[in-house]
Design an enzyme around this catalytic site. Sequence first.
Site, mmCIF file in Angstrom:
data_model
loop_
_atom_site.group_PDB
_atom_site.id
_atom_site.type_symbol
_atom_site.label_atom_id
_atom_site.label_comp_id
_atom_site.label_asym_id
_atom_site.label_seq_id
_atom_site.Cartn_x
_atom_site.Cartn_y
_atom_site.Cartn_z
ATOM 1 N N GLY A 312 43.245 34.094 37.634
ATOM 2 C CA GLY A 312 43.110 34.691 38.699
ATOM 3 C C GLY A 312 41.994 33.821 39.678
ATOM 4 N N SER A 313 41.274 34.603 40.190
ATOM 5 C CA SER A 313 40.468 33.922 41.183
ATOM 6 C C SER A 313 39.417 33.112 40.611
ATOM 7 C CB SER A 313 39.557 34.989 42.241
ATOM 8 O OG SER A 313 40.518 35.838 43.034
#
Length: 622
Positions: A312-313
């Site tokens: 993810g981020s």
Amino acid sequence: MLSRRTLVLGGMQVAAVSALVGRLYYLQIVERDRYSMLADDNRISLRLVAPPRGQILDRFGVPLAVNEQNFSVTVVSERAGDVRQILDEVGKLVPLTEADERRIQRDLQRSRAFAPITIKENLSWDQVSAIEVNLPDLPGISIDVGQVRSYPFGEALAHVLGYVGAATDKDLEKSDDPLLTLPGFRIGKGGVEKQFDSALRGAAGTQQLEVNAVGRVIRELSRDNGQPGRETTLTLDAKLQHYVHQRLSAEMSAAAVVMDVRTGGIQALCSCPAFDPNQFAMGIGYDAYQTLLKDERTPLINKAIAGQYPPGSTFKMITALAALESGIVNADHRVNCSGHIELGSHRFHCWRRGGHGTLDMVGALMNSCDVYFYDLAQRIGMDRIAAMARKFGLGDKVGLELPGERPGLVPDPAWKRRALKASWHPGETLIASMGQGYVLATPLQLAVMTARLASGHAVQPHLAKMIEGQYREQTEWPRIDVKPENLAVVLKGMNAVTNVPGGTAFKSRITISGMEMAGKSGSAQVRRISMAERNSGVRKNEDLAWRERDHALFVAYAPVEAPKYACAVFVEHGGSGGGVAGPIARDILLECQMLDAARASVAQQPEPAAAPSRPDAGSTGQ
């Protein structure tokens, strides 16, 4: 005639006696050593003695795996008389299962009448006492004392330490160590116990026993206990590990790794839920094992090293560094986020529906703006992003001394052609730039990535600090080939995430001066959100079934000014990275520093002054 016969018979007798004497001379003098050895082989039985297994300690000498006394009750059938009756009497004192009964009957049929048969192991002290009191009424019964592996921290260290178990046929095929053939001998079956099994196992001793013609032991002639297993010290902090396990246990399924930024030593590595390694060491039952296998949270898998998930981020720092190092953009590069970006006929959305407005790189990291990183990905391409990811420990095993580590995946066009026989699409670069799509990483890899970001050096993780006095911890690592000023931009963005109002994890910051952390949150989708759902409103994670919720991730280091610890937290289907994984990372990094402060305070305390000597009786004391 009489005289001739006498001479013939006498000559024959002399010849016979001479032959007998010669044969006796040959057997007793010439072949003495050979027949003496054969006689000893029949009289003396040489048996192997299992050495005590080496202890496993944490970095401060706290025992993590030890050997404890194992009391068992045995029966010798020839002394017991009516074995069935004796077993019934023992069963009143020590509960015997149907499996125990079947095993005892099998062993009685296979063994000789004078050989002891184990009825039950791992007896409690109360059970031992009950049997000892009733021994006069239990002929053939005795208590035997051996050793069993014990794990004082139980589930908290299950995945790191592993457990020991009996050698299987496959184990015997792989090793020619005679110790593996000893009844009841245990070898490492997972974790550190398996990784360092040869050192922990030690070397076999020998026992010389005098036996009779049928193999009954008469007496012990000599004994060599062999070489005990080597003591192994790990980089783990037992107190911190226990705290991390307690903190993660509140979640359905989670993992966390804490790593020393300077040395690479793993301070804590935890995967929840776990299992009790003491059950395996003592022989886990079928029903209990099946329960572990069927649990949807996979308690037998060490998610910290074998769980591969979209980062993810938390991957956005890699995309930012790749863009800065390319020279195509700089830290002042600004992008206007309206909530989405168009690529051909496809629309790629930001997590914030209305967009973030215009942001520079630090602001994009602080707000975790997807559109900003879509823009960077379009400009620099996937090859640059993939190359940067590999510099920071992603896409391959990092080589931690634990079996079962998985490599994760950093995709690029060449990989897709090779593995999937398909072409790379521009949209896949955008998805990969924010840690989704084909990108996979383990929590351990994310901890390594964070440690390298914080230090600027290619630190490698390790668990073994010392094996039998030999120091194995490294303190100097080569610098990563990135410009310091570019790395400083990324670290500034991570600091803004937690310590600047508006940052995605500002609520999870550490407020104690000098202990602040810098980090990055991440939420990885496990399902695709349809356009219809976007138009009507995306359902919240708490409204979804557990399996459909986003994964929550958070990476961080502390303290900000002089990084010492890197931490990666993964909460399976936890939802928000900043709201769920962030507070866990904060608590863990705060605990690391509080433990350091407490230990430093104890170390600085002066030694107590010696008490003054008491005056002799009758003196004035002046």
